[in-house]
Write an enzyme that holds these catalytic residues in place. Structure first.
Site, PDB file in Angstrom:
ATOM      1  N   ASP A 218      49.466   8.514  34.688  1.00  0.00           N
ATOM      2  CA  ASP A 218      50.773   9.150  34.425  1.00  0.00           C
ATOM      3  C   ASP A 218      50.867   9.582  32.960  1.00  0.00           C
ATOM      4  O   ASP A 218      51.265  10.710  32.645  1.00  0.00           O
ATOM      5  CB  ASP A 218      51.943   8.253  34.855  1.00  0.00           C
ATOM      6  CG  ASP A 218      51.812   6.809  34.416  1.00  0.00           C
ATOM      7  OD1 ASP A 218      50.752   6.445  33.864  1.00  0.00           O
ATOM      8  OD2 ASP A 218      52.765   6.033  34.615  1.00  0.00           O
ATOM      9  N   ASP A 242      41.254  15.753  41.094  1.00  0.00           N
ATOM     10  CA  ASP A 242      41.715  16.972  41.774  1.00  0.00           C
ATOM     11  C   ASP A 242      42.967  17.491  41.071  1.00  0.00           C
ATOM     12  O   ASP A 242      43.066  18.671  40.714  1.00  0.00           O
ATOM     13  CB  ASP A 242      42.014  16.642  43.240  1.00  0.00           C
ATOM     14  CG  ASP A 242      42.508  17.854  44.008  1.00  0.00           C
ATOM     15  OD1 ASP A 242      41.917  18.935  43.830  1.00  0.00           O
ATOM     16  OD2 ASP A 242      43.473  17.722  44.774  1.00  0.00           O
TER      17      ASP A 242
HETATM   18  C1  IPM Z   1      39.388  21.144  45.526  1.00  0.00           C
HETATM   19  C2  IPM Z   1      40.291  21.251  46.732  1.00  0.00           C
HETATM   20  C3  IPM Z   1      39.821  20.305  47.812  1.00  0.00           C
HETATM   21  C4  IPM Z   1      39.981  18.874  47.259  1.00  0.00           C
HETATM   22  C5  IPM Z   1      40.533  20.406  49.180  1.00  0.00           C
HETATM   23  C6  IPM Z   1      40.588  21.811  49.681  1.00  0.00           C
HETATM   24  C7  IPM Z   1      39.868  19.533  50.189  1.00  0.00           C
HETATM   25  O1  IPM Z   1      41.631  21.038  46.379  1.00  0.00           O
HETATM   26  O2  IPM Z   1      38.179  21.375  45.673  1.00  0.00           O
HETATM   27  O3  IPM Z   1      39.885  20.867  44.436  1.00  0.00           O
HETATM   28  O4  IPM Z   1      41.086  18.305  47.292  1.00  0.00           O
HETATM   29  O5  IPM Z   1      38.965  18.345  46.792  1.00  0.00           O
HETATM   30 MN    MN Z   2      41.942  20.924  44.220  1.00  0.00          MN
END
Ligand code: IPM
Ligand code: MN
Ligand code: NAD
Length: 361
Positions: A218, A242
């Protein structure tokens, strides 16, 4: 001169548009450096669901395993959002099957784009970091449960999974500014506590020459906006990586610029832009192809060990940005194809060649 087999998986939405430019860039690398790239095409995601019923056909996996590297566009889109099987499952499956646990997502703010950043010049100028995102574990791959009114995704990690991504991050830090920032939620999550203990142990036993700090996710989501230049290597899990990598892509103005490399202990690497299938702009020649082209440069560098070739592709991208040959997301009026053409031109007519011509005639 060598021959390389590249599995090309365009996928959905803007995927085919940006991958078409990336393939042309490989053609230009052939023209300039003489290597041969044998491109083998496969289906993944929604395109594969439409053709075969599943998001990752066995044939696609087979051609990926036989390849020296894999170039992927993007998967997903509203057409498949309500189906029993989703395009995104194909992407998760290919990452898991290939064992590409280390996802490298560099964030560099191009000098000519500093004024377009949503943040002030003094904050973003000179940002140069890499997110090391663990890619084959955590809540993405833990047991999933679903009843009519309850759902859960188990966010599990083993120390072995944490060790190998930590080693990859520390090794990379040694070639850079020797600083790793490990990001977790150790104040709440048990898996976060294992993450922190394991990273600390790998650091103490194997990489004491690298500076290590631990930051909670955070707070980190805030710090990266206030002091992004403080960071060299950011080491984190699948889910936090991500989210943080999309947040960080905004520093350089557009997610359309961001590349990634996914590497395993052995076997071919997987190279794809960070962005998704961008359904809102797909099929209209509006997508920024730079993320896919820089992913191709990462493929040349990390997948095929072709350093000069990777440098040349990155220099060609910088040269096109410098002359303002950019897509709408960066305030330009060129299409995906036209930016691709500008990159090809820069790659085939590098400035150094002009310089030599002028001076030694
Ligand atoms: C990424 C995408 C993927 C993830 C999804 C589409 C599965 O957001 O490559 O960042 O979450 O890894
Ligand atoms: Mn992503
Ligand atoms: P997205 O990354 O596709 O788009 C987010 C925003 O960024 C949109 O406004 C889009 O127009 C813009 N954008 C993305 N790529 C761009 C480019 N190359 N040039 C210019 N602008 C660009 O994320 P989303 O809209 O949340 O997801 C759309 C679909 O893509 C979903 O189905 C999602 O699951 C999937 N997805 C796939 C991947 C992948 O294949 N690696 C990554 C992220 C999302």
């Amino acid at each position: 001169m060598s021959t390389y087999t590249i599995a090309v998986l365009p996928g959905d939405g803007v995927g085919p548009e940006v991958i078409s430019v990336a393939c042309d860039v490989l053609g230009a690398v052939t023209e300039r450096f003489g290597h041969q790239f044998k491109l083998t095409r496969g289906l993944i995601g929604g395109a594969a669901i439409d053709a075969t019923g599943g998001p990752l056909p066995e044939g696609t996996l087979e051609l990926c395993r036989k390849a020296d590297a894999i170039l992927l566009g993007a998967v997903g889109g509203p057409k498949w959002d309500q189906g029993a099987v989703r395009p995104e499952q194909g992407l998760l499956a290919i990452r898991k099957e290939l064992g590409v646990f280390a996802n490298l997502r560099p964030v560099v703010v191009h000098g000519d784009l500093v004024e377009r950043s949503p943040l002030k010049r003094e904050i973003v100028e000179g940002v140069d970091l890499i997110v090391f995102r663990e890619l084959t574990g955590g809540a993405y791959f833990g047991e999933k449960r679903r009843t009519a009114d309850a759902a859960s995704d188990l966010g599990a990690y083993t120390s072995a999974e944490i060790e190998r991504i930590a080693r990859a991050a520390f090794k990379s830090a040694r070639r850079r500014r020797r600083k790793v920032t490990s990001v977790d939620k150790a104040n709440v999550m048990e898996a976060g506590r294992l993450w922190r203990e394991t990273v600390s142990r790998v650091h103490r036993e194997e990489f004491p020459d690298v500076a290590l700090e631990h930051v909670l996710i955070d707070a980190m989501a805030m710090h990266v906006l206030r002091w992004p230049r403080n960071y060299d290597i950011i080491l984190t899990d699948n889910m936090f990586g991500d989210i943080l990598s999309d947040e960080l892509s905004a520093l350089a103005d557009s997610i359309g610029l961001a590349p990634s490399a996914s590497l395993g202990a052995s076997g071919p690497g997987l190279f794809e832009p960070v962005h998704g299938s961008a359904p809102d702009i797909a099929g209209r020649n509006l997508a920024n192809p730079v993320g896919a082209v820089l992913s191709t440069a990462m493929m040349l560098r990390y997948g095929l060990r072709l350093e000069d070739e990777a440098d040349a592709v990155e220099a060609a991208v910088s040269a096109t940005i410098a002359i303002g040959a950019v897509t709408a997301d960066l305030g330009g009026d060129l299409g995906c194809r036209e930016v691709g053409d500008a990159i090809l031109h820069a790659l085939l007519h590098p400035p150094l060649a002009h310089y030599r011509l002028m001076h030694w005639g």
